[in-house]
Design a protein around this motif. Structure first.
Motif, PDB file in Angstrom:
ATOM      1  N   MET A  38       0.757  -1.239  -0.099  1.00 40.17           N
ATOM      2  CA  MET A  38       0.058  -0.136   0.067  1.00 40.17           C
ATOM      3  C   MET A  38       0.691   1.222  -0.033  1.00 40.17           C
ATOM      4  SD  MET A  38      -3.473  -0.894   0.177  1.00 40.17           S
ATOM      5  CE  MET A  38      -4.261   0.444   0.602  1.00 40.17           C
ATOM      6  N   ALA A  39       1.989   1.295   0.706  1.00 36.37           N
ATOM      7  CA  ALA A  39       2.776   2.438   0.932  1.00 36.37           C
ATOM      8  C   ALA A  39       3.944   2.701  -0.027  1.00 36.37           C
ATOM      9  CB  ALA A  39       3.557   2.430   2.440  1.00 36.37           C
ATOM     10  N   PHE A  40       4.427   1.681  -0.920  1.00 36.82           N
ATOM     11  CA  PHE A  40       5.565   1.685  -1.641  1.00 36.82           C
ATOM     12  C   PHE A  40       5.366   0.993  -2.979  1.00 36.82           C
ATOM     13  CE2 PHE A  40       7.137   1.288   2.823  1.00 36.82           C
ATOM     14  CZ  PHE A  40       7.389   2.718   3.048  1.00 36.82           C
ATOM     15  N   LYS A  42       3.210   1.873  -5.765  1.00 37.28           N
ATOM     16  CA  LYS A  42       2.203   2.467  -6.741  1.00 37.28           C
ATOM     17  C   LYS A  42       2.175   2.197  -7.944  1.00 37.28           C
ATOM     18  CE  LYS A  42      -0.045   6.576  -5.352  1.00 37.28           C
ATOM     19  NZ  LYS A  42       0.075   8.156  -4.970  1.00 37.28           N
ATOM     20  N   GLU A  43       3.318   1.742  -8.730  1.00 34.05           N
ATOM     21  CA  GLU A  43       3.362   1.678  -9.990  1.00 34.05           C
ATOM     22  C   GLU A  43       3.389   0.146 -10.647  1.00 34.05           C
ATOM     23  OE1 GLU A  43       6.682   4.321 -11.387  1.00 34.05           O
ATOM     24  OE2 GLU A  43       6.723   4.299  -9.115  1.00 34.05           O
ATOM     25  N   MET A  63      -4.658  -1.374  -5.535  1.00 31.75           N
ATOM     26  CA  MET A  63      -3.454  -0.929  -5.972  1.00 31.75           C
ATOM     27  C   MET A  63      -3.070  -0.975  -7.556  1.00 31.75           C
ATOM     28  SD  MET A  63      -2.156   0.286  -3.536  1.00 31.75           S
ATOM     29  CE  MET A  63      -0.671   0.919  -4.055  1.00 31.75           C
ATOM     30  N   ASP A  64      -4.299  -1.441  -8.279  1.00 32.11           N
ATOM     31  CA  ASP A  64      -4.228  -1.747  -9.558  1.00 32.11           C
ATOM     32  C   ASP A  64      -3.544  -2.803 -10.062  1.00 32.11           C
ATOM     33  OD1 ASP A  64      -6.315   0.189 -10.370  1.00 32.11           O
ATOM     34  OD2 ASP A  64      -5.039   1.766 -10.354  1.00 32.11           O
TER      35      ASP A  64
ATOM     36  N   ARG B  27     -14.573   2.917  -5.726  1.00 29.74           N
ATOM     37  CA  ARG B  27     -13.695   2.784  -6.685  1.00 29.74           C
ATOM     38  C   ARG B  27     -14.434   2.426  -8.167  1.00 29.74           C
ATOM     39  NH1 ARG B  27      -8.542   1.157  -7.411  1.00 29.74           N
ATOM     40  NH2 ARG B  27      -8.407  -0.037  -9.380  1.00 29.74           N
ATOM     41  N   LYS B  41      -6.568   6.000  -7.944  1.00 25.11           N
ATOM     42  CA  LYS B  41      -5.825   5.028  -7.045  1.00 25.11           C
ATOM     43  C   LYS B  41      -5.513   5.924  -5.669  1.00 25.11           C
ATOM     44  CE  LYS B  41      -2.487   2.299  -8.452  1.00 25.11           C
ATOM     45  NZ  LYS B  41      -1.221   1.770  -9.354  1.00 25.11           N
ATOM     46  N   SER B  44      -8.521   5.232  -3.708  1.00 26.17           N
ATOM     47  CA  SER B  44      -8.693   3.828  -3.140  1.00 26.17           C
ATOM     48  C   SER B  44      -7.833   3.655  -1.968  1.00 26.17           C
ATOM     49  CB  SER B  44      -8.207   2.984  -4.256  1.00 26.17           C
ATOM     50  OG  SER B  44      -9.084   2.997  -5.458  1.00 26.17           O
ATOM     51  N   ILE B  45      -6.392   3.968  -2.062  1.00 21.29           N
ATOM     52  CA  ILE B  45      -5.407   3.833  -0.906  1.00 21.29           C
ATOM     53  C   ILE B  45      -5.950   4.514   0.242  1.00 21.29           C
ATOM     54  CG2 ILE B  45      -2.942   4.398  -0.273  1.00 21.29           C
ATOM     55  CD1 ILE B  45      -2.253   4.088  -3.301  1.00 21.29           C
ATOM     56  N   TYR B  48      -9.206   2.887   1.668  1.00 25.73           N
ATOM     57  CA  TYR B  48      -8.879   1.454   2.291  1.00 25.73           C
ATOM     58  C   TYR B  48      -8.048   1.470   3.608  1.00 25.73           C
ATOM     59  CZ  TYR B  48      -7.260  -3.492   1.547  1.00 25.73           C
ATOM     60  OH  TYR B  48      -7.233  -4.635   1.822  1.00 25.73           O
ATOM     61  N   GLU B  49      -7.260   2.430   3.667  1.00 29.33           N
ATOM     62  CA  GLU B  49      -6.328   2.395   4.830  1.00 29.33           C
ATOM     63  C   GLU B  49      -7.221   2.730   5.798  1.00 29.33           C
ATOM     64  OE1 GLU B  49      -3.523   1.416   5.589  1.00 29.33           O
ATOM     65  OE2 GLU B  49      -2.031   1.811   3.968  1.00 29.33           O
ATOM     66  N   MET B 110       2.052   2.470   8.971  1.00 32.52           N
ATOM     67  CA  MET B 110       2.048   3.314   8.018  1.00 32.52           C
ATOM     68  C   MET B 110       0.716   3.999   7.316  1.00 32.52           C
ATOM     69  SD  MET B 110       5.447   1.934   6.234  1.00 32.52           S
ATOM     70  CE  MET B 110       4.748   0.425   5.852  1.00 32.52           C
ATOM     71  N   ASN B 114       0.130   7.028   5.124  1.00 31.49           N
ATOM     72  CA  ASN B 114      -0.291   6.916   3.862  1.00 31.49           C
ATOM     73  C   ASN B 114      -1.619   7.555   3.427  1.00 31.49           C
ATOM     74  OD1 ASN B 114       0.412   5.749   1.483  1.00 31.49           O
ATOM     75  ND2 ASN B 114      -0.461   3.714   2.031  1.00 31.49           N
ATOM     76  N   LYS B 117      -0.552  11.373   2.867  1.00 31.93           N
ATOM     77  CA  LYS B 117       0.080  11.402   1.536  1.00 31.93           C
ATOM     78  C   LYS B 117      -0.771  11.488   0.319  1.00 31.93           C
ATOM     79  CE  LYS B 117       4.377   9.041   2.697  1.00 31.93           C
ATOM     80  NZ  LYS B 117       5.042   7.837   2.882  1.00 31.93           N
ATOM     81  N   ASN B 118      -1.852  10.572   0.471  1.00 33.30           N
ATOM     82  CA  ASN B 118      -2.608  10.690  -0.858  1.00 33.30           C
ATOM     83  C   ASN B 118      -3.898  11.374  -0.999  1.00 33.30           C
ATOM     84  OD1 ASN B 118      -1.552   8.180  -2.520  1.00 33.30           O
ATOM     85  ND2 ASN B 118      -1.300   7.418  -0.568  1.00 33.30           N
TER      86      ASN B 118
END
Ligand SMILES: Nc1ncnc2c1ncn2[C@@H]1O[C@H](COP(=O)(O)OP(=O)(O)O)[C@@H](O)[C@H]1O
Ligand SMILES: [Mg+2]
Lengths: 118, 141
Positions: A38-40, A42-43, A63-64, B27, B41, B44-45, B48-49, B110, B114, B117-118
């Motif tokens: 989830m954190a690291f 993304k791509e 995360m696709d 989503r 995305k 979603s992140i 979800y968190e 995290m 997170n 951040k998003n």
């Protein structure tokens, strides 16, 4: 690289979405910690993991991530397969360890994107 | 400005395997609306968190989602134990998650950072024994 080639390289077994073997994967992530994914990650559109539970599929969705590979001979449960099928996520499994599976794919040209220290 | 879509979701406490259902629904909604994949995305992140936190730490709760022409606003809230020290909870690596949650791949501490951040705007309100509210705003463009 197409998923069908990935499957050959790691002598994988296909559990869901067998009709999506032409998805192209450029980079992947190997992790047992979904928090890290989830954190690291993304791509990346592919995840290799030794963890087997429904939240792996849900994390992949968020995360696709289109392809999940279970390593060390672990197999997804029927519940997980159903969830993945519904979300269009390809599930593969391999007898190889995390290190070996990642090594083979890295050597074949799959990159690892994302950093641990943004 | 009034919202285009307004949704409310239950986040059940006792079934960890269902955590993520609300986020998954949002989503799908955003995908149907043709929102940029990068925005989907991030949403979603973040959601979800927040949803996971309500399941893991908050004894279940609710999510309220409003989509406007230019932004999405999400409120995820519970009436659980709350957070004593918000600054500490925000620190990466700080977690009170039990071992069985760690064994399921979560609880690395995290999540809150997170979410921040998003999000374009992130507000965390919490009071011990009252509950926790996480406000998330993400701009669509
Ligand atoms: N909804 C909540 N209710 C109570 N405590 C919470 C809630 N959300 C977060 N916390 C507290 O903040 C800590 C950090 O949260 P987070 O960064 O998401 O990490 P994690 O969920 O991996 O523990 C949690 O371990 C918990 O102590
Ligand atoms: Mg969390």
């Amino acid at each position: 690289m197409e998923v069908k080639q990935i499957k050959e390289l790691i002598t994988g077994e296909v559990h869901t979405c067998a009709d999506r073997m032409d998805i192209v994967i450029k980079s992947a992530c190997g992790a047992d910690l979904m928090s890290d994914v989830m954190a690291f990650s993304k791509e990346n559109a592919m995840l290799l993991t030794g963890l087997v539970n429904p939240q792996v599929i849900r994390t992949a969705e968020m995360m696709d991530i289109q392809v999940v590979v279970f390593v060390r001979g672990k197999k997804p449960t029927a519940e997980m397969c159903e969830l993945a099928e519904e979300k269009g996520i390809v599930l593969l499994s391999t007898e190889l360890t995390m290190f070996t599976a990642c090594g083979i794919l890295y050597k074949a040209g799959i990159a690892g994107k994302g950093s641990g220290c943004e | 400005m009034s919202s285009i879509i307004k949704k409310e979701y239950d986040i059940p406490a006792n079934d960890f395997s269902l955590a993520g259902e609300a986020s998954s629904n949002v989503r799908k909604l955003l995908t149907q609306l043709g929102v940029y994949p990068t925005v989907i995305k991030r949403t979603s992140i973040a959601m979800y968190e927040a949803e996971l936190n309500v399941v893991i730490h908050g004894n279940g709760g609710k999510a309220r989602v409003e989509i406007f022409e230019d932004k999405i606003e999400i409120l995820v809230y519970d009436e659980g134990p709350g957070i004593e020290d918000i600054e500490l909870a925000m620190k990466e690596g700080y977690s009170t998650a039990p071992d069985f949650i760690r064994e399921m791949g979560f609880g690395a501490g995290m999540g809150l950072s997170n979410i921040k951040k998003n999000s374009d705007r992130f507000v965390l309100e919490s009071e011990p024994n009252k509950g926790t509210r996480v406000y998330i705003t993400i701009y669509l463009y």
